[in-house]
Design an enzyme around this catalytic site. Structure first.
Site, mmCIF file in Angstrom:
data_model
loop_
_atom_site.group_PDB
_atom_site.id
_atom_site.type_symbol
_atom_site.label_atom_id
_atom_site.label_comp_id
_atom_site.label_asym_id
_atom_site.label_seq_id
_atom_site.Cartn_x
_atom_site.Cartn_y
_atom_site.Cartn_z
ATOM 1 C CG HIS A 19 20.859 4.943 -9.107
ATOM 2 N ND1 HIS A 19 22.028 5.405 -9.582
ATOM 3 C CD2 HIS A 19 20.323 6.190 -8.415
ATOM 4 C CE1 HIS A 19 22.397 6.472 -9.042
ATOM 5 N NE2 HIS A 19 21.171 7.279 -8.369
ATOM 6 C CE LYS A 46 24.034 8.586 -6.027
ATOM 7 N NZ LYS A 46 23.320 9.250 -7.111
#
Length: 122
Positions: A19, A46
């Site tokens: 992230h 991700k």
């Protein structure tokens, strides 16, 4: 034996997640992040980034789509915040394995309630 090897030996899928709550790296850097996730043994990579403009949305979707076609892992890509909401609905068209929503309270900037995601994807 590292934790990834141990998980794989027990048929546990590995998600490696990165992230960036401040910015959106350039497209090549995002692809390299997916590539590194693959090299580390991820089954799913991700990447969630914070866009400043529409170009950042396209860069994230392009990097994810490239990873989807070129790497041997499943991918997830999300642009966060209000501007990035549309990627939570459309990323599947670019190769994203799944998206994230919330049931009770938003857990990340721009996250959409599961009911709304279901309506949008119907």
């Amino acid at each position: 034996m590292n934790c990834i090897t141990r998980a794989q030996n027990n048929e546990v899928k590995i998600i490696i997640s990165h992230h960036d709550f401040k910015s959106t790296p350039d497209e090549e850097e995002m692809f390299v992040t997916y590539e590194t996730m693959s090299e580390l043994g991820a089954d799913i990579g991700k990447l969630a980034v914070m866009p400043e403009n529409e170009k950042h949305l396209l860069s994230m979707l392009n990097a994810m789509n490239r990873a989807y076609h070129k790497l041997n892992i499943d991918v997830i890509g999300i642009s966060m915040g209000e501007l990035g909401k549309m990627t939570r609905i459309t990323a599947g068209l670019f190769g994203s394995k799944f998206t994230y929503g919330f049931l009770g309270k938003e857990a990340a900037p721009g996250q959409i309630h599961v009911k709304e995601i279901k309506e949008q994807l119907a």
